[in-house]
Write a protein that holds these residues in place. Sequence first.
Motif, PDB file in Angstrom:
ATOM      1  N   ASN A 166       4.543  -1.469   8.854  1.00  0.00           N
ATOM      2  CA  ASN A 166       3.610  -1.844   7.807  1.00  0.00           C
ATOM      3  C   ASN A 166       3.645  -0.769   6.717  1.00  0.00           C
ATOM      4  O   ASN A 166       3.229   0.361   6.935  1.00  0.00           O
TER       5      ASN A 166
ATOM      6  N   LEU B 227       1.953  -0.320   4.156  1.00  0.00           N
ATOM      7  CA  LEU B 227       0.668   0.201   3.707  1.00  0.00           C
ATOM      8  C   LEU B 227       0.285   1.458   4.483  1.00  0.00           C
ATOM      9  O   LEU B 227      -0.425   2.319   3.983  1.00  0.00           O
TER      10      LEU B 227
ATOM     11  N   THR C 163     -14.871 -11.047   8.298  1.00  0.00           N
ATOM     12  CA  THR C 163     -13.681 -11.120   7.449  1.00  0.00           C
ATOM     13  C   THR C 163     -13.646  -9.888   6.575  1.00  0.00           C
ATOM     14  O   THR C 163     -14.627  -9.545   5.934  1.00  0.00           O
TER      15      THR C 163
ATOM     16  N   ALA D  26      -9.072  -5.810   7.738  1.00  0.00           N
ATOM     17  CA  ALA D  26      -9.189  -6.183   9.152  1.00  0.00           C
ATOM     18  C   ALA D  26      -7.935  -5.830   9.943  1.00  0.00           C
ATOM     19  O   ALA D  26      -6.822  -6.074   9.516  1.00  0.00           O
TER      20      ALA D  26
ATOM     21  N   ALA E 279      -5.627  -6.463  13.383  1.00  0.00           N
ATOM     22  CA  ALA E 279      -5.375  -7.626  14.226  1.00  0.00           C
ATOM     23  C   ALA E 279      -6.440  -7.639  15.301  1.00  0.00           C
ATOM     24  O   ALA E 279      -6.775  -6.610  15.868  1.00  0.00           O
TER      25      ALA E 279
ATOM     26  N   MET F  50       7.005  -7.629   3.964  1.00  0.00           N
ATOM     27  CA  MET F  50       5.754  -7.445   3.269  1.00  0.00           C
ATOM     28  C   MET F  50       5.940  -6.818   1.909  1.00  0.00           C
ATOM     29  O   MET F  50       6.674  -5.829   1.782  1.00  0.00           O
ATOM     30  N   PRO F  51       5.315  -7.378   0.888  1.00  0.00           N
ATOM     31  CA  PRO F  51       5.367  -6.718  -0.417  1.00  0.00           C
ATOM     32  C   PRO F  51       4.191  -5.758  -0.564  1.00  0.00           C
ATOM     33  O   PRO F  51       3.137  -5.952   0.046  1.00  0.00           O
TER      34      PRO F  51
ATOM     35  N   LEU G 223       0.541 -11.037  -1.014  1.00  0.00           N
ATOM     36  CA  LEU G 223       1.082 -12.094  -0.157  1.00  0.00           C
ATOM     37  C   LEU G 223       0.714 -13.490  -0.628  1.00  0.00           C
ATOM     38  O   LEU G 223       0.745 -14.429   0.149  1.00  0.00           O
TER      39      LEU G 223
ATOM     40  N   HIS H 196      -3.086 -10.251   3.971  1.00  0.00           N
ATOM     41  CA  HIS H 196      -2.491  -8.977   3.568  1.00  0.00           C
ATOM     42  C   HIS H 196      -1.492  -8.442   4.576  1.00  0.00           C
ATOM     43  O   HIS H 196      -0.910  -7.407   4.372  1.00  0.00           O
ATOM     44  N   ASP H 197      -1.336  -9.148   5.670  1.00  0.00           N
ATOM     45  CA  ASP H 197      -0.167  -8.853   6.495  1.00  0.00           C
ATOM     46  C   ASP H 197       0.170 -10.078   7.317  1.00  0.00           C
ATOM     47  O   ASP H 197      -0.539 -11.074   7.263  1.00  0.00           O
ATOM     48  N   GLU H 198       1.216 -10.006   8.085  1.00  0.00           N
ATOM     49  CA  GLU H 198       1.723 -11.179   8.775  1.00  0.00           C
ATOM     50  C   GLU H 198       0.729 -11.724   9.788  1.00  0.00           C
ATOM     51  O   GLU H 198       0.765 -12.874  10.145  1.00  0.00           O
ATOM     52  N   ASN H 199      -0.151 -10.862  10.286  1.00  0.00           N
ATOM     53  CA  ASN H 199      -0.975 -11.287  11.416  1.00  0.00           C
ATOM     54  C   ASN H 199      -2.379 -11.716  11.052  1.00  0.00           C
ATOM     55  O   ASN H 199      -3.103 -12.235  11.861  1.00  0.00           O
ATOM     56  N   TYR H 200      -2.769 -11.441   9.828  1.00  0.00           N
ATOM     57  CA  TYR H 200      -4.184 -11.602   9.532  1.00  0.00           C
ATOM     58  C   TYR H 200      -4.476 -12.953   8.906  1.00  0.00           C
ATOM     59  O   TYR H 200      -3.826 -13.347   7.958  1.00  0.00           O
TER      60      TYR H 200
ATOM     61  N   PRO I 175      -7.989 -15.083   7.586  1.00  0.00           N
ATOM     62  CA  PRO I 175      -9.454 -15.069   7.509  1.00  0.00           C
ATOM     63  C   PRO I 175     -10.058 -16.130   8.425  1.00  0.00           C
ATOM     64  O   PRO I 175      -9.543 -17.240   8.537  1.00  0.00           O
TER      65      PRO I 175
END
Lengths: 633, 141
Positions: free
Chosen positions: A153, A155, A291, A295, A297, A562-563, B96, B124-128, B130
């Motif tokens: 990641n 970030l 939310t 967040a 995982a 990921m961008p 994203l 904001h990532d592959e796993n998230y 809402p």
Amino acid sequence: MIEAGHFAAFLALAFSAAQTGLGLRGARDASGLFAKLALLAMAFAFLTIVWAFVRSDFSVELVAAHSHTLKPLAYKIAGTWGNHEGSMALWCLVGIGFGAAGAYLLKTGKPVFEARALGVQGVLNFASLAYLLLASSPFTRLDPAPLQGSGLNPLLQDPALAIHPPMLYLGYVGYSFVFALAAAGLIEGKIDRDWAKTARPWALAAFVPLTFGIALGSYWAYYELGWGGWWFWDPVENASLMPWLIGAALMHSMIVTEKRGSFSAWTALLAVLAFCFSMLGAFLVRSGVLTSVHAFAVDPLRGSLLLGGLLVLGGSALLLFALRAPKLQGGPEWLATSREGALMGNNLVLTVATATVLLGTLFPLIAEAVGQTISVGEPYFNMTFTPIMALALIALPIVQAWSWGKADISSLWKWAAGFAGLVGVFWLAGIGPFDIPLLAGIGLALGLWLIFGAGQEIWRRAKTVDRLPKLPLRVWGMTFAHAGLGLFVMGAVLETSGRTQTTLALEPGQSAQVAGWTMTLDDVRSIEGPNWYADRAHLFAERDGTRTELRPQKRYYPAARMPTTETAIHKTGVSDLYVALGDGRRTAGGPTRWTFEVFVNPLIDIIYLGVLLIGLGAGLSMVDKRKKKAVTS
Amino acid sequence: MRARTKRLWGVGAVAVVLIAAVALAAVALRQHADLFYTPGLIADKGLPDQGKRVRVGGWVQTGSLTYGDAADMTFLIEDSSGETVEVSYTGIAPDLFREGEGVVATGSFDTDGNFEAESILAKHDENYEPRELKRAGQPTS
């Protein structure tokens, strides 16, 4: 190697259990020994995880999920705590570390009290270790081991974000030891001047890193996310703010208990609540119930376990408090207009402010339980938190000179007149040539008021220039902290009201005007890095003869799919010119049009300077060697 | 002043402060708790008041994203009900944000039923994902 670490963690669990049993029985030296042994075991366990990351040992499940051979070494190491299990291991390590530090440093002359504090700390450590080993183990293996990790990641590959969790945890988990000291004091039935003298440095030891940790997170979000802001009232941010506010109230309440023996019940309660809010924060962030843009995982089972732990540990402590509070002794009488009165007001304001943040953060959850989906954003917090805190801040310079027991309030009207005058000046400036909005004017006035008040107070105590260096460190600490608070308020209000945000769409060679700057897009090039490729824009910004180049990027990390946005920030000394690059849009048959988000953020550095001073001030206060003076009532 | 009178004054002052704070919080929540809508919900229950700040969530309908001349764009949000909401937004999209991906937009509706978004939250990532979107239901096509 990881199995050795796993075994060591179980040893730490056993040692914590021993620490608890012996501690609660009053065996100071024995429980202290086990506290130190637990630290040795847990440190080893933690290091085996770090080692697995450093060596990119993908047979360890955690490393396979969260690391990659292409990561720079520093970020491999930081990857240890950049995930749920690893950061829980860090949480345990810090908690055990504080216990061992307590075992080493506590010298109150009251071994039973000390043993009990270590015992309670042992309970907290045992609970967190049990959670780690049974529900969030970082020690599991993968068979067969993958050839490459999947965690890259982008970030997380950032210096500020690498240090942010350890700092925060020193704060959150640091309050566990204050909680333990409070529990020990409540068991004994004594939260008195001696207790406060012992506990205050520990409360400060948690407050300082928590302050820096929050600031780091905020600053990272500012320069990394490309949204131009530094605080979003996001649930994860609020989860860190609440223990900080309670911690601030606690520090001040402890001063009263240390100097006068008063506020015993409030201080004990705040000491217990600080860690409760830390635990609540951990639950909110890791359970997925809210939310959030930050967040992690999420896993509902882990969330329920954390909630259960919070309820059991927090509930027991509050029950202990309820049973023992009536037995706590008070100090001498005090009037409402006295230092005690002012600090009681401070306790109230900070606690109510925390409650409003808690309500705003939890309200979506509560609403969901009755079937409504809502979110609570910045407008709510601005309407509630800001005015409540403003009340305390207005009062601060006026009341900080008040004496214990009964204050001389004859000069009160002078202060009130002074503040009104200051606001009046800024209001006039608003309708005059400077064009400051009323709210910004009040904020600026409040900031200057606080700085002036801090200077005035230290001068009142020193009276002459050569007495200034002789003042105790804690007075300097207070001065820096309150002045820092003033800088923060000034920066925060001016930045929020003065920030401009503009979206531009430029083709190469085109210009646009933004807030006095002429922005010209030169071109956008494709570039490559070690594990990414990017579009990099070359923008020129010109104003009043100053010309500077900004190079915002939009990066893509193939391994992470990921961008990210790499913002370009130009500091003018007074404000930040901040540019984020968006997409390129191909126009039919013509050049690509690129979008930019341009912010001008005035005084953003003052915000962070202010917070830095607050942390520094608290740090100075922590290292002050206090002498106990007799109480004069 | 007698100790008891003093304590009553103290309790009274605290009570006033608490009541004021609770009242303030209640008013603030009333005004600023943003409701969440999905296209299906709007088709069922109707549009919220024009100008009121709300959130709309769903998936960006593939093929619906169009760019304007400046930095503006419009796209359609859809969910498993098959209904859509038209969203217009000026600004750079989050990292994203893509057609076919989930999105939550904050803004307000105008009189024509179009949604003007002030901000967009994408994954904001592959796993998230809402929570609200999980309940809304991804379109099956």
